[in-house]
Design a protein around this motif. Structure first.
Motif, mmCIF file in Angstrom:
data_model
loop_
_atom_site.group_PDB
_atom_site.id
_atom_site.type_symbol
_atom_site.label_atom_id
_atom_site.label_comp_id
_atom_site.label_asym_id
_atom_site.label_seq_id
_atom_site.Cartn_x
_atom_site.Cartn_y
_atom_site.Cartn_z
ATOM 1 N N THR A 242 35.548 -41.286 107.354
ATOM 2 C CA THR A 242 34.538 -41.987 106.721
ATOM 3 C C THR A 242 34.924 -42.712 105.525
ATOM 4 O O THR A 242 34.272 -43.573 104.906
ATOM 5 N N GLY A 243 36.101 -42.339 104.909
ATOM 6 C CA GLY A 243 36.740 -42.941 103.642
ATOM 7 C C GLY A 243 36.829 -44.499 103.775
ATOM 8 O O GLY A 243 36.893 -45.000 104.924
ATOM 9 N N GLU A 315 38.486 -40.032 95.904
ATOM 10 C CA GLU A 315 37.939 -38.620 96.188
ATOM 11 C C GLU A 315 37.768 -38.503 97.725
ATOM 12 O O GLU A 315 38.099 -37.667 98.307
ATOM 13 N N SER A 316 36.893 -39.571 98.275
ATOM 14 C CA SER A 316 36.710 -39.682 99.595
ATOM 15 C C SER A 316 37.896 -39.478 100.538
ATOM 16 O O SER A 316 38.066 -38.950 101.454
ATOM 17 N N GLU A 317 38.935 -40.519 100.104
ATOM 18 C CA GLU A 317 40.110 -40.496 100.912
ATOM 19 C C GLU A 317 40.791 -39.289 100.811
ATOM 20 O O GLU A 317 41.611 -39.041 101.707
ATOM 21 N N ALA A 319 39.806 -36.404 100.516
ATOM 22 C CA ALA A 319 39.263 -35.322 101.346
ATOM 23 C C ALA A 319 39.459 -35.740 102.779
ATOM 24 O O ALA A 319 39.812 -34.840 103.694
ATOM 25 N N GLU A 320 39.170 -36.942 103.207
ATOM 26 C CA GLU A 320 39.537 -37.341 104.624
ATOM 27 C C GLU A 320 41.075 -36.974 105.080
ATOM 28 O O GLU A 320 41.436 -36.376 106.160
ATOM 29 N N ALA A 348 33.232 -33.805 97.208
ATOM 30 C CA ALA A 348 33.797 -34.694 98.159
ATOM 31 C C ALA A 348 34.356 -34.250 99.677
ATOM 32 O O ALA A 348 34.158 -34.722 100.641
ATOM 33 N N GLU A 351 31.156 -33.220 101.777
ATOM 34 C CA GLU A 351 30.417 -34.479 102.099
ATOM 35 C C GLU A 351 31.244 -35.063 103.485
ATOM 36 O O GLU A 351 30.676 -35.344 104.434
ATOM 37 N N VAL A 352 32.608 -34.962 103.415
ATOM 38 C CA VAL A 352 33.253 -35.791 104.645
ATOM 39 C C VAL A 352 33.579 -34.467 105.754
ATOM 40 O O VAL A 352 33.160 -35.275 106.860
#
Length: 507
Positions: A242-243, A315-317, A319-320, A348, A351-352
């Motif tokens: 999702t990132g 942050e999202s990346e 987490a992914e 983060a 969420e992922v």
């Protein structure tokens, strides 16, 4: 036995040793072949071996009385000019019975202590496993500690030995399991002696465990392939979930060691002093560390671990990447500053992790010391009553929302902890916040400027709200704004403390 120990026994007139009421002594049995018929033997027999006693001073009183009596018996020989050798299994000053004689006699008579091989070293040798390597920390624990204390210390150390099992074994086993160390733990009974036994701790029946046994959690490094080192990769690119950014740190080194998981770890505001035992253990056990470069630098390098460092805006990346690694069976620690659930990485990651294809991956969040609590402790107790925590950063939410929340919290007379007050690109927010807060608070309201708490450039200053200078605030500063009840008091030693009373005036 060492050569020196054999020499001392040969030259001694009196051989003393401790034993239980049955009269058998492990120390004597080890030295038996070196004893002579003309040796005077002093068997120092314990009056109790458990804490059950009717002595008026309890267990400790009974033992103290015994040690005084035993020391007096040996002093009679010493006063008569005889050389006394007190033999002790293991090392005399390492959980040894001799130390109680030493405290009572060494200051009165010439004394030499002969070091011995401890059960710790003997157990490691019989297992054929190194205790500690490189920068690993070895912790030696008595099994008599409370279970919570054992659990915390086992979780936080690299390697460990737990002594004095016997009746403590069920507690020790639970502590091993709760700290996640049970799969690594070994059991050694009567190392190097008749009846020696070595097994995995998880396979041991508690009813068969004697006092003279130990549990060993050996070196993790020793189990790594010879060529395994520590590598660092920089996350910059295209993940598959999702990132929107990317990660070059999609590690595939080695076969997975078991089911993967992600643990989000808070390092506190700075340095190891702010790290909880649970977090310390999780960082040591991880195969991969993922995080912002500054936070990763706080974690000691460990052979066999891979580091995936990245910028603080992805942050999202991150987490992914962590979840992708865990999906391959890796044990991953996502490193976050402060508490991971407060303006940090836990959100983060979760969420992922709530989206496909990561829903089945185990995720744990470990708490840390957040900057607000660290700063408040340095200043005194400004958050001693109700308070609100607000970020002044408008990168992820509009300023209008921040202003509305500041109005609401200030209007409710809450003390405020203000995170992310300013940076190179955000220079006006502190000034606007001051103007807004002055609509609700007196100009002399205490404001704490806490910068780099726990770090080398730590500073804590208190100013009045009206005098708050935005130019003195940067991204490494946290602001605490007092309520109408907050007090700033200068004490007799010249220090100023800020505190908010727990009692609130009645309406």
């Amino acid at each position: 036995m060492t050569v020196r120990a054999v020499q001392v026994i040969a030259g001694a007139d009196v051989i003393a040793y401790h034993s239980a009421r049955h009269g058998r002594s492990i120390a004597r049995s080890i030295a038996a072949e070196h004893l002579r018929a003309d040796h005077i033997e002093e068997a120092l027999i314990y009056p109790v071996t458990t804490e059950s006693t009717d002595h008026p001073g309890g267990y400790r009183g009974a033992l103290d009385e015994f040690y005084e009596s035993a020391a007096a018996r040996l002093a009679v020989h010493l006063d008569a000019g005889r050389t006394v050798a007190v033999i002790s299994e293991g090392d005399p000053l390492f959980y040894g019975s001799y130390q109680h004689m030493h405290k009572r006699l060494a200051h009165r008579y010439p004394t030499e202590v002969i070091p011995g091989v401890t059960s710790v070293s003997a157990a490691a040798a019989r297992l054929g496993k190194p205790l500690a390597e490189a920068d690993e920390v070895l912790t030696i624990l008595p099994g008599t500690l409370p279970e919570e204390e054992l659990t915390a210390r086992l979780a936080s150390t690299d390697t460990a030995v737990v002594m004095k099992l016997g009746r403590t074994f069920p507690t020790v086993r639970r502590a091993m399991e709760r700290s996640g160390r049970l799969p690594e733990a070994h059991y050694v009974e009567r190392a190097t002696m008749t009846g020696e036994r070595t097994e995995k701790l998880a396979d041991i029946d508690a009813e068969t465990v004697p006092y003279f046994s130990v549990s060993v959690v050996p070196s993790r490094i020793a189990d790594l392939p010879p060529s395994t080192g520590t590598s660092t990769e920089t996350a910059t690119g295209t993940g598959t979930g999702t990132g929107t950014g990317t990660s070059t740190g999609t590690a595939t080194a080695g076969e997975p060691s078991g089911p993967g998981e992600v643990v989000v770890v808070g390092t506190g505001p700075a340095g190891p002093l702010w790290l909880t035992p649970e977090s310390r253990g999780a960082l040591a056990a991880a195969e991969d560390l993922v995080g912002y470069t500054t936070y990763l630098d706080r974690v000691p390098l460990r052979p066999g671990q891979r580091r995936h460092a990245s910028d603080n805006k992805v942050e999202s990346e991150r987490a992914e990447l962590a979840l992708d690694l865990a999906r391959r069976g890796r044990k991953v620690a996502v490193v976050s500053g402060g508490d991971p659930g407060i303006f940090a990485m836990a959100t983060a990651v979760l969420e992922v992790a709530s989206q496909d294809p990561y829903r089945a991956i185990p995720v744990r969040v470990l708490p840390g010391v957040t900057a607000a609590n660290a700063a408040a402790a340095r200043a005194g107790a400004p958050l001693g009553h109700d308070y609100a925590v607000i970020s002044l950063s408008d990168r992820l939410k509009p300023w209008e929302v921040i202003a509305e929340r500041l109005h609401a919290a200030a209007g409710a007379d809450l003390a405020l902890a203000l995170y992310n007050p300013g940076s190179r690109s955000r220079t006006w927010q502190v000034g606007k916040a001051r103007e807004l807060l002055l609509e609700h608070r007196a100009p002399d309201t205490p404001v704490i400027l806490a910068r780099d708490i726990g770090g080398p450039e730590e500073s804590v200053r208190t100013v009045h709200l009206a005098d708050l200078d935005p130019h003195q605030v940067d991204m490494r500063t946290l602001l605490i704004v007092g309520s109408s009840q907050t007090q700033a008091v200068r004490r007799d030693n010249g220090t100023e403390v800020v505190w908010t009373p727990r009692r609130y005036p009645e309406g």
